[in-house]
Design a protein around this motif. Sequence first.
Motif, PDB file in Angstrom:
ATOM      1  N   VAL A  27       0.865  -1.176   0.000  1.00 58.76           N
ATOM      2  CA  VAL A  27       0.000   0.000   0.000  1.00 58.76           C
ATOM      3  C   VAL A  27       0.900   1.223   0.000  1.00 58.76           C
ATOM      4  O   VAL A  27       1.724   1.396   0.897  1.00 58.76           O
ATOM      5  CB  VAL A  27      -0.939   0.022   1.230  1.00 58.76           C
ATOM      6  CG1 VAL A  27      -1.794   1.274   1.224  1.00 58.76           C
ATOM      7  CG2 VAL A  27      -1.797  -1.236   1.256  1.00 58.76           C
ATOM      8  N   GLU A  28       0.743   2.052  -1.030  1.00 63.60           N
ATOM      9  CA  GLU A  28       1.535   3.276  -1.147  1.00 63.60           C
ATOM     10  C   GLU A  28       0.650   4.466  -0.800  1.00 63.60           C
ATOM     11  O   GLU A  28      -0.435   4.632  -1.349  1.00 63.60           O
ATOM     12  CB  GLU A  28       2.046   3.419  -2.575  1.00 63.60           C
ATOM     13  CG  GLU A  28       2.902   4.643  -2.797  1.00 63.60           C
ATOM     14  CD  GLU A  28       3.410   4.745  -4.222  1.00 63.60           C
ATOM     15  OE1 GLU A  28       4.063   5.754  -4.531  1.00 63.60           O
ATOM     16  OE2 GLU A  28       3.148   3.832  -5.037  1.00 63.60           O
TER      17      GLU A  28
ATOM     18  N   LYS B 138     -11.193   8.937   6.517  1.00 61.84           N
ATOM     19  CA  LYS B 138     -10.862  10.347   6.721  1.00 61.84           C
ATOM     20  C   LYS B 138      -9.385  10.554   7.028  1.00 61.84           C
ATOM     21  O   LYS B 138      -8.834  11.596   6.712  1.00 61.84           O
ATOM     22  CB  LYS B 138     -11.713  10.912   7.862  1.00 61.84           C
ATOM     23  CG  LYS B 138     -13.216  10.873   7.558  1.00 61.84           C
ATOM     24  CD  LYS B 138     -13.999  11.542   8.623  1.00 61.84           C
ATOM     25  CE  LYS B 138     -14.182  12.968   8.170  1.00 61.84           C
ATOM     26  NZ  LYS B 138     -15.039  13.756   9.003  1.00 61.84           N
ATOM     27  N   THR B 139      -8.774   9.555   7.671  1.00 59.38           N
ATOM     28  CA  THR B 139      -7.378   9.675   8.099  1.00 59.38           C
ATOM     29  C   THR B 139      -6.563   8.535   7.511  1.00 59.38           C
ATOM     30  O   THR B 139      -6.969   7.378   7.574  1.00 59.38           O
ATOM     31  CB  THR B 139      -7.280   9.638   9.638  1.00 59.38           C
ATOM     32  OG1 THR B 139      -8.081  10.684  10.182  1.00 59.38           O
ATOM     33  CG2 THR B 139      -5.845   9.808  10.105  1.00 59.38           C
ATOM     34  N   VAL B 140      -5.427   8.890   6.929  1.00 64.30           N
ATOM     35  CA  VAL B 140      -4.493   7.904   6.384  1.00 64.30           C
ATOM     36  C   VAL B 140      -3.093   8.312   6.828  1.00 64.30           C
ATOM     37  O   VAL B 140      -2.710   9.488   6.721  1.00 64.30           O
ATOM     38  CB  VAL B 140      -4.566   7.834   4.841  1.00 64.30           C
ATOM     39  CG1 VAL B 140      -3.515   6.883   4.286  1.00 64.30           C
ATOM     40  CG2 VAL B 140      -5.955   7.416   4.384  1.00 64.30           C
TER      41      VAL B 140
ATOM     42  N   GLY C 247       3.374  15.333  -2.415  1.00 60.54           N
ATOM     43  CA  GLY C 247       3.911  14.372  -3.368  1.00 60.54           C
ATOM     44  C   GLY C 247       4.783  13.302  -2.742  1.00 60.54           C
ATOM     45  O   GLY C 247       5.149  12.338  -3.409  1.00 60.54           O
ATOM     46  N   ALA C 248       5.125  13.485  -1.459  1.00 64.89           N
ATOM     47  CA  ALA C 248       5.931  12.475  -0.775  1.00 64.89           C
ATOM     48  C   ALA C 248       5.103  11.198  -0.633  1.00 64.89           C
ATOM     49  O   ALA C 248       3.909  11.256  -0.364  1.00 64.89           O
ATOM     50  CB  ALA C 248       6.355  12.982   0.597  1.00 64.89           C
ATOM     51  N   SER C 249       5.756  10.064  -0.836  1.00 63.75           N
ATOM     52  CA  SER C 249       5.027   8.800  -0.713  1.00 63.75           C
ATOM     53  C   SER C 249       5.789   7.834   0.190  1.00 63.75           C
ATOM     54  O   SER C 249       7.003   7.910   0.321  1.00 63.75           O
ATOM     55  CB  SER C 249       4.785   8.177  -2.077  1.00 63.75           C
ATOM     56  OG  SER C 249       5.987   7.720  -2.636  1.00 63.75           O
ATOM     57  N   LYS C 250       5.011   6.955   0.810  1.00 62.19           N
ATOM     58  CA  LYS C 250       5.560   5.904   1.667  1.00 62.19           C
ATOM     59  C   LYS C 250       4.881   4.613   1.277  1.00 62.19           C
ATOM     60  O   LYS C 250       3.693   4.597   0.978  1.00 62.19           O
ATOM     61  CB  LYS C 250       5.222   6.161   3.133  1.00 62.19           C
ATOM     62  CG  LYS C 250       6.040   7.160   3.844  1.00 62.19           C
ATOM     63  CD  LYS C 250       5.751   6.954   5.329  1.00 62.19           C
ATOM     64  CE  LYS C 250       5.745   8.160   6.164  1.00 62.19           C
ATOM     65  NZ  LYS C 250       5.375   7.960   7.528  1.00 62.19           N
ATOM     66  N   GLU C 251       5.649   3.530   1.289  1.00 61.30           N
ATOM     67  CA  GLU C 251       5.070   2.227   1.010  1.00 61.30           C
ATOM     68  C   GLU C 251       5.009   1.402   2.280  1.00 61.30           C
ATOM     69  O   GLU C 251       5.936   1.414   3.087  1.00 61.30           O
ATOM     70  CB  GLU C 251       5.883   1.478  -0.048  1.00 61.30           C
ATOM     71  CG  GLU C 251       5.656   1.982  -1.437  1.00 61.30           C
ATOM     72  CD  GLU C 251       6.212   1.055  -2.505  1.00 61.30           C
ATOM     73  OE1 GLU C 251       6.932   0.075  -2.186  1.00 61.30           O
ATOM     74  OE2 GLU C 251       5.919   1.309  -3.688  1.00 61.30           O
ATOM     75  N   TYR C 252       3.905   0.694   2.427  1.00 56.91           N
ATOM     76  CA  TYR C 252       3.688  -0.200   3.551  1.00 56.91           C
ATOM     77  C   TYR C 252       3.425  -1.583   2.984  1.00 56.91           C
ATOM     78  O   TYR C 252       2.634  -1.725   2.048  1.00 56.91           O
ATOM     79  CB  TYR C 252       2.494   0.264   4.393  1.00 56.91           C
ATOM     80  CG  TYR C 252       2.697   1.615   5.020  1.00 56.91           C
ATOM     81  CD1 TYR C 252       3.233   1.732   6.292  1.00 56.91           C
ATOM     82  CD2 TYR C 252       2.370   2.774   4.322  1.00 56.91           C
ATOM     83  CE1 TYR C 252       3.430   2.981   6.869  1.00 56.91           C
ATOM     84  CE2 TYR C 252       2.565   4.021   4.892  1.00 56.91           C
ATOM     85  CZ  TYR C 252       3.097   4.118   6.160  1.00 56.91           C
ATOM     86  OH  TYR C 252       3.292   5.354   6.734  1.00 56.91           O
ATOM     87  N   GLU C 253       4.087  -2.575   3.528  1.00 61.84           N
ATOM     88  CA  GLU C 253       3.900  -3.945   3.068  1.00 61.84           C
ATOM     89  C   GLU C 253       3.206  -4.740   4.158  1.00 61.84           C
ATOM     90  O   GLU C 253       3.524  -4.602   5.337  1.00 61.84           O
ATOM     91  CB  GLU C 253       5.242  -4.572   2.712  1.00 61.84           C
ATOM     92  CG  GLU C 253       5.925  -3.862   1.558  1.00 61.84           C
ATOM     93  CD  GLU C 253       7.168  -4.585   1.071  1.00 61.84           C
ATOM     94  OE1 GLU C 253       7.258  -5.817   1.239  1.00 61.84           O
ATOM     95  OE2 GLU C 253       8.046  -3.908   0.508  1.00 61.84           O
TER      96      GLU C 253
END
Length: 133
Positions: free
Chosen positions: A43-44, A86-88, A50-56
């Motif tokens: 899940v990105e 609402k929150t991520v 524009g900053a992104s983080k990936e979660y596995e």
Amino acid sequence: MEQKGNKKALLAVAALVAAVLILGGVYVFTRPAVSKGDKHIVVEVVHADGASKEYEYDTDEEYLRNVLEPAGLIAGEDSEYGMFVKTVDGYTADDAKQEWWCFTQDGGQVNTGVDTTPVADGDHFEITLTTGY
């Protein structure tokens, strides 16, 4: 005359029942498939800057909400349509700025809610903070 009216009403009811059965059948055969067993998904999360983080995640859950909510990645409000996210990743979308979280899968729009989005091994989801309704 009354017999004609009864016949028309009976035909209308029969047509309605047939339509409901047909639509129910279409739903059963076209709904997204659920994958059972162990799965690995990514899940990105893409923030406004524009900053992104990936979660596995490794999971045996069948639906996206059941993976992300217990992990603390998403929070929201329940409605008659399921969870409204609402929150991520700790950021709550600001209604005053018309912000909302858009869910996509491999870049394509997800047409189901987080409660009913099935997960399969190898899936890649994106959750992007979006501005404007």
